[in-house]
Design a protein around this motif. Structure first.
Motif, PDB file in Angstrom:
ATOM      1  N   ILE A  11       3.232 -62.305 -46.017  1.00  0.00           N
ATOM      2  CA  ILE A  11       2.242 -61.919 -46.458  1.00  0.00           C
ATOM      3  C   ILE A  11       2.060 -62.459 -47.984  1.00  0.00           C
ATOM      4  N   ARG A  12       1.134 -62.983 -48.223  1.00  0.00           N
ATOM      5  CA  ARG A  12       0.685 -63.597 -49.783  1.00  0.00           C
ATOM      6  C   ARG A  12      -0.437 -62.762 -50.346  1.00  0.00           C
ATOM      7  N   ASN A  13      -0.456 -62.823 -51.671  1.00  0.00           N
ATOM      8  CA  ASN A  13      -1.470 -62.631 -52.506  1.00  0.00           C
ATOM      9  C   ASN A  13      -2.236 -60.968 -52.284  1.00  0.00           C
ATOM     10  N   VAL A  14      -1.256 -60.269 -52.439  1.00  0.00           N
ATOM     11  CA  VAL A  14      -1.275 -58.920 -52.241  1.00  0.00           C
ATOM     12  C   VAL A  14      -1.935 -58.295 -53.501  1.00  0.00           C
ATOM     13  N   ALA A  15      -2.971 -57.682 -53.557  1.00  0.00           N
ATOM     14  CA  ALA A  15      -3.606 -57.105 -54.662  1.00  0.00           C
ATOM     15  C   ALA A  15      -2.805 -55.793 -55.063  1.00  0.00           C
ATOM     16  N   VAL A  16      -2.919 -55.611 -56.219  1.00  0.00           N
ATOM     17  CA  VAL A  16      -1.738 -54.416 -56.856  1.00  0.00           C
ATOM     18  C   VAL A  16      -1.974 -53.008 -56.213  1.00  0.00           C
ATOM     19  N   THR A  17      -3.374 -52.559 -56.020  1.00  0.00           N
ATOM     20  CA  THR A  17      -3.510 -51.313 -55.129  1.00  0.00           C
ATOM     21  C   THR A  17      -2.944 -51.355 -53.682  1.00  0.00           C
ATOM     22  N   VAL A  18      -3.076 -52.512 -53.175  1.00  0.00           N
ATOM     23  CA  VAL A  18      -2.579 -52.726 -51.753  1.00  0.00           C
ATOM     24  C   VAL A  18      -0.948 -52.581 -51.762  1.00  0.00           C
ATOM     25  N   MET A  19      -0.401 -53.353 -52.794  1.00  0.00           N
ATOM     26  CA  MET A  19       1.102 -53.291 -52.967  1.00  0.00           C
ATOM     27  C   MET A  19       1.505 -51.829 -53.410  1.00  0.00           C
ATOM     28  N   GLN A  20       0.809 -51.216 -54.318  1.00  0.00           N
ATOM     29  CA  GLN A  20       1.365 -49.695 -54.496  1.00  0.00           C
ATOM     30  C   GLN A  20       1.201 -48.731 -53.136  1.00  0.00           C
ATOM     31  N   LEU A  21       0.310 -49.180 -52.179  1.00  0.00           N
ATOM     32  CA  LEU A  21       0.394 -48.385 -50.903  1.00  0.00           C
ATOM     33  C   LEU A  21       1.690 -48.671 -50.220  1.00  0.00           C
ATOM     34  N   PHE A  22       1.622 -50.087 -50.381  1.00  0.00           N
ATOM     35  CA  PHE A  22       2.968 -50.630 -49.489  1.00  0.00           C
ATOM     36  C   PHE A  22       4.471 -49.860 -49.982  1.00  0.00           C
ATOM     37  N   THR A  23       4.395 -49.914 -51.190  1.00  0.00           N
ATOM     38  CA  THR A  23       5.527 -49.337 -52.086  1.00  0.00           C
ATOM     39  C   THR A  23       5.723 -48.007 -51.808  1.00  0.00           C
ATOM     40  N   ALA A  24       4.685 -47.151 -51.846  1.00  0.00           N
ATOM     41  CA  ALA A  24       4.514 -45.655 -51.741  1.00  0.00           C
ATOM     42  C   ALA A  24       5.007 -45.145 -50.227  1.00  0.00           C
ATOM     43  N   THR A  25       4.500 -45.852 -49.282  1.00  0.00           N
ATOM     44  CA  THR A  25       4.902 -45.695 -47.788  1.00  0.00           C
ATOM     45  C   THR A  25       6.207 -46.091 -47.614  1.00  0.00           C
TER      46      THR A  25
END
Length: 100
Positions: free
Chosen positions: A77-91
């Motif tokens: 996966i490339r070019n992940v927005a900060v808000t999406v990355m935060q959700l990936f990290t939190a989950t």
């Protein structure tokens, strides 16, 4: 939510645009079906146009990744927005995805 697919010799790129939320998850399930034919190759998901992803959307991304692994392919996966990355990290899903 839209998905544009581009193919070359070794990779298949899916460019996601919009919101992958509960309202669009059914249409996205249908949209990723062409990618399932390439699970033996390198699939790149480009999230540069993705504004939001729900937990249902994350499950679909994980199912694509699992299919790719089963068939000898690779997904990143490339070019992940900060808000999406935060959700990936939190989950905790960030640890299981190859995010470039």
């Amino acid at each position: 939510m839209t998905l544009e697919i581009k193919k070359d010799n070794e990779t298949v790129t899916g460019l996601l645009k919009g919101r992958l939320d509960n309202a669009s998850v059914t249409s996205f399930t249908e949209s990723i079906q062409p990618l399932m034919a390439y699970t033996n190759k390198h699939i790149i998901l480009d999230f540069s146009g993705l504004q939001f992803i729900s937990l249902s959307g994350i499950r679909l991304i994980q199912s694509l990744q699992n299919a790719t692994k089963r068939n000898g392919g690779y997904m990143s996966i490339r070019n992940v927005a900060v808000t999406v990355m935060q959700l990936f990290t939190a989950t905790g899903v960030a640890a299981f995805l190859d995010i470039e």
